[in-house]
Design a protein around this motif. Sequence first.
Motif, mmCIF file in Angstrom:
data_model
loop_
_atom_site.group_PDB
_atom_site.id
_atom_site.type_symbol
_atom_site.label_atom_id
_atom_site.label_comp_id
_atom_site.label_asym_id
_atom_site.label_seq_id
_atom_site.Cartn_x
_atom_site.Cartn_y
_atom_site.Cartn_z
ATOM 1 N N GLN A 138 -2.163 -5.261 -2.033
ATOM 2 C CA GLN A 138 -1.584 -5.570 -0.726
ATOM 3 C C GLN A 138 -1.339 -7.077 -0.587
ATOM 4 O O GLN A 138 -2.187 -7.890 -0.976
ATOM 5 C CB GLN A 138 -2.506 -5.089 0.383
ATOM 6 C CG GLN A 138 -2.677 -3.578 0.429
ATOM 7 C CD GLN A 138 -3.547 -3.129 1.581
ATOM 8 O OE1 GLN A 138 -3.616 -3.786 2.620
ATOM 9 N NE2 GLN A 138 -4.224 -2.000 1.418
ATOM 10 N N THR B 37 -9.506 -4.469 -8.552
ATOM 11 C CA THR B 37 -9.457 -5.651 -7.688
ATOM 12 C C THR B 37 -9.237 -6.896 -8.544
ATOM 13 O O THR B 37 -9.487 -6.900 -9.752
ATOM 14 C CB THR B 37 -10.749 -5.816 -6.878
ATOM 15 O OG1 THR B 37 -11.865 -5.891 -7.773
ATOM 16 C CG2 THR B 37 -10.940 -4.647 -5.926
ATOM 17 N N ASN C 208 -5.188 1.111 3.470
ATOM 18 C CA ASN C 208 -6.409 1.369 2.712
ATOM 19 C C ASN C 208 -6.147 1.675 1.248
ATOM 20 O O ASN C 208 -7.078 1.897 0.485
ATOM 21 C CB ASN C 208 -7.183 2.538 3.328
ATOM 22 C CG ASN C 208 -7.629 2.257 4.748
ATOM 23 O OD1 ASN C 208 -8.146 1.180 5.036
ATOM 24 N ND2 ASN C 208 -7.409 3.205 5.647
ATOM 25 N N SER D 264 -11.712 -9.257 -3.500
ATOM 26 C CA SER D 264 -11.415 -7.863 -3.149
ATOM 27 C C SER D 264 -9.913 -7.595 -3.067
ATOM 28 O O SER D 264 -9.509 -6.517 -2.640
ATOM 29 C CB SER D 264 -12.075 -7.501 -1.809
ATOM 30 O OG SER D 264 -11.530 -8.277 -0.745
ATOM 31 N N ASP E 85 -4.701 1.204 -2.747
ATOM 32 C CA ASP E 85 -4.568 0.177 -3.781
ATOM 33 C C ASP E 85 -4.376 0.879 -5.117
ATOM 34 O O ASP E 85 -4.228 2.102 -5.177
ATOM 35 C CB ASP E 85 -5.788 -0.753 -3.813
ATOM 36 C CG ASP E 85 -7.104 -0.007 -3.976
ATOM 37 O OD1 ASP E 85 -7.148 0.974 -4.744
ATOM 38 O OD2 ASP E 85 -8.101 -0.397 -3.341
ATOM 39 N N ASP F 270 0.855 -1.190 0.000
ATOM 40 C CA ASP F 270 0.000 0.000 0.000
ATOM 41 C C ASP F 270 0.889 1.237 0.000
ATOM 42 O O ASP F 270 1.545 1.528 1.004
ATOM 43 C CB ASP F 270 -0.913 -0.008 1.231
ATOM 44 C CG ASP F 270 -1.685 1.296 1.390
ATOM 45 O OD1 ASP F 270 -1.737 2.083 0.425
ATOM 46 O OD2 ASP F 270 -2.232 1.530 2.488
ATOM 47 N N LEU G 44 -7.099 -9.159 1.687
ATOM 48 C CA LEU G 44 -8.483 -8.924 1.279
ATOM 49 C C LEU G 44 -9.085 -7.816 2.130
ATOM 50 O O LEU G 44 -8.628 -7.542 3.245
ATOM 51 C CB LEU G 44 -9.319 -10.196 1.439
ATOM 52 C CG LEU G 44 -8.980 -11.391 0.540
ATOM 53 C CD1 LEU G 44 -9.828 -12.593 0.934
ATOM 54 C CD2 LEU G 44 -9.190 -11.049 -0.921
ATOM 55 N N ASN G 45 -10.145 -7.212 1.608
ATOM 56 C CA ASN G 45 -10.938 -6.290 2.411
ATOM 57 C C ASN G 45 -11.877 -7.090 3.318
ATOM 58 O O ASN G 45 -12.189 -8.250 3.036
ATOM 59 C CB ASN G 45 -11.759 -5.363 1.512
ATOM 60 C CG ASN G 45 -10.880 -4.439 0.692
ATOM 61 O OD1 ASN G 45 -9.783 -4.072 1.113
ATOM 62 N ND2 ASN G 45 -11.345 -4.069 -0.490
ATOM 63 N N TYR G 46 -12.342 -6.423 4.382
ATOM 64 C CA TYR G 46 -13.230 -7.073 5.345
ATOM 65 C C TYR G 46 -14.519 -6.279 5.498
ATOM 66 O O TYR G 46 -14.546 -5.057 5.293
ATOM 67 C CB TYR G 46 -12.548 -7.187 6.712
ATOM 68 C CG TYR G 46 -11.674 -8.408 6.870
ATOM 69 C CD1 TYR G 46 -12.106 -9.505 7.603
ATOM 70 C CD2 TYR G 46 -10.425 -8.477 6.269
ATOM 71 C CE1 TYR G 46 -11.313 -10.638 7.755
ATOM 72 C CE2 TYR G 46 -9.612 -9.598 6.405
ATOM 73 C CZ TYR G 46 -10.075 -10.672 7.152
ATOM 74 O OH TYR G 46 -9.292 -11.787 7.289
ATOM 75 N N THR G 47 -15.576 -6.991 5.860
ATOM 76 C CA THR G 47 -16.818 -6.320 6.209
ATOM 77 C C THR G 47 -16.659 -5.662 7.576
ATOM 78 O O THR G 47 -15.717 -5.943 8.318
ATOM 79 C CB THR G 47 -17.984 -7.314 6.252
ATOM 80 O OG1 THR G 47 -17.689 -8.326 7.237
ATOM 81 C CG2 THR G 47 -18.185 -7.980 4.904
ATOM 82 N N ASP G 48 -17.579 -4.790 7.902
ATOM 83 C CA ASP G 48 -17.523 -4.104 9.195
ATOM 84 C C ASP G 48 -17.957 -5.048 10.317
ATOM 85 O O ASP G 48 -18.813 -5.924 10.119
ATOM 86 C CB ASP G 48 -18.450 -2.882 9.185
ATOM 87 C CG ASP G 48 -17.983 -1.819 8.208
ATOM 88 O OD1 ASP G 48 -16.757 -1.720 7.997
ATOM 89 O OD2 ASP G 48 -18.831 -1.104 7.647
ATOM 90 N N ALA H 169 -13.780 -11.768 5.619
ATOM 91 C CA ALA H 169 -13.098 -11.381 4.393
ATOM 92 C C ALA H 169 -14.076 -11.328 3.222
ATOM 93 O O ALA H 169 -15.011 -12.132 3.132
ATOM 94 C CB ALA H 169 -11.968 -12.355 4.092
#
Length: 684
Positions: free
Chosen positions: A636, A599, A593, A632, A595, A587, A618-622, A628
């Motif tokens: 990174q 994706t 955060n 996504s 990129d 990153d 991978l990105n994650y949900t809240d 994961a």
Amino acid sequence: MAPVAGGALGATGTAALEPVAKAIAATMIRAGGKSARSPLARAFALLGLFACRRGALPLFDELLDSLATFLSDLFVEVWTIAVASGFAALFSALLSDLFVKGVAVSQLRSLAAFAADLLVKLRAVLVLDGFAAFLAGLADRHAARFLGLRDLGGTHGYPNLGSLHRPRRTAISCFIYYNARPLQKVGIVLVKRILGSIIYTALGLLALTAAGQAPPNPYVQIERLERARSLGGGQLARYLSSRDPRIAARAALAVGRTELLAGAPLLAAHLHDPRPGVRAMAVYGLGLIRDPRYAAAVIAAVGARNGAVAVAALDAVDRYEAPPTLFSARRERAAARALARTLRQRRDPILRARAATALEAFGTGAMGFFAERTLVAAFASERDAYVRWHIMWAVFRAYSVRVPRTFLTHALHDPSVLVRIEAVHALGRVENRDAIAALEPMTHDPSWRVQEQALESIRELRGEPLTAHLKAIPAGVHIPPLQPDPFADLPALPRAAANAKPAAPTAAAAIYLPRIDPTTSALMNGPAPGPHPRVRIVTTKGDVYVELYPEWAPLTVENFLNLAGEGYFDGNAWFRIVPDFVVQTGDPTGTGNGDAGYTLVSEENPLEQGSYVISMGLNYTDPPGAHAIRDSAGTQFYITLSPQLHLDRNFTVFGKVVGGFGVLGRLIESDKIVRIERIPDSGS
């Protein structure tokens, strides 16, 4: 005139046939069909109308009227000459090669280059056509009154345009208006005829060229369908039935990665394929799709004689059982017992280790107690260090608070570093501060990795927060001196010119050698035979060497090599370092955060996330319930510092560290990547 097809032309043949070719070209132009205006031309027209509304008309009325007429004709005539010349060259070359030199059509592949050139010119004409329409709009003597009315029905005999507050309707209607006036249509009819001819001819040429070319690369086609998460209307099924076991195995993996329920019957049809690699990937693909209808088939495959098929089934059982479980109560019992038999009876240590890993998933289910007893009993009799650390990993992940304390403290003295690491992990979860006394001696363990994890487990037992970002090497952790660099003499390969902005990798550019055909458990657990790309990650603490596995993750590897070659990673910070877990980077913003604006699709594969594996973040949900997000990944990546087998279910493994292990133990979050450079492939 330069040759455009089939290689060099004989001067005599060209001269003789050129008049014929010109006549053919002229005939095609006259016979051309109609072509609709482009959206770009519509936009230009609307722009011209709004310019009129702002008062441009009184100043430029007569001048722009004449200019529009002149430019429209000029654009058409100049472009017509260029296209006619191109057609003359094309047909001269084509006829000469076919009839004079007798060259086969299959050798006329350079026709594609000419067709591409035509398409470029086509785009240019659409722009010029739009510009001419814009000028015509400015020059229209009636534009001022026309723009001042909301309902023009019957006023000038033109269609009702409605309100100018509806831009889309206005833009379309403007073209009806322009085409109604002869002066502003100068050259437009001819342009339409030419465009129709070019479109039809270009398509014909592309078809002619394709007919003489070799069939498309099946691996590229499979990759494209996989990236689109599509079965391709039967295309993947055809590749799955290929006689080539490597193509069929790769297609099975692609079907699984789509995660489409419609793909499950396709894979189930190959559960008895005589080729073990195809069977293995069919079972693995069913694990990715997780269709409950095929749970029994997956469980039955655990006992397969072939090691590759059994590894795939063990992985699939793990995915089926992972919460929420897709097994019925009866199937869950059958699955747990099949894993227990494998752990007790199979001679292959890879199978026993995989069975232990899969038993971790049963920790929260009805078979949890059975799984715990199976693991403890297996550890007592197991002699293979590879299997032992897998057993201890499963105990740490799911059964730390259930197994006897003496079981864990005894494992602290195991000769395997990884077994000791997992035992220290497990003691940190027992929720009893008395365990600190057993852990304190481990802070002086010969391995710095055990020392570091012991400090973290003691923090956990004391109720202190674990280290989420390593800013300095903890006091008392003694990292040994760096070993000589065995790859120091390998030269860095030249870098490609950097693009202004990184782009997503294409299927056509990916590396498709070596190829998967996993006929043994080892081939399901590691790279395929053959040379592999390698990179040197130059850091502020030293060099780390990574071997990449394009056979398992072609797009991910291509993306990584592209970014490295363009210098995208140069200067990136190691923004996340968690002791005994991962070091993460990729990153440019250093925040976790950033990129490159695109994706990648996930490329799940059966490779384990053991120590020193490189995988995509991978990105994650809240939270709560954060998990994961598939597909996504971007730029990174992370390298594991100890086994993280629970990440196998979601993250893409695309290589492994092969040198510079001690450098990873020295990294802290103030360190950076200096550059990543490609070095000669392994085995080259």
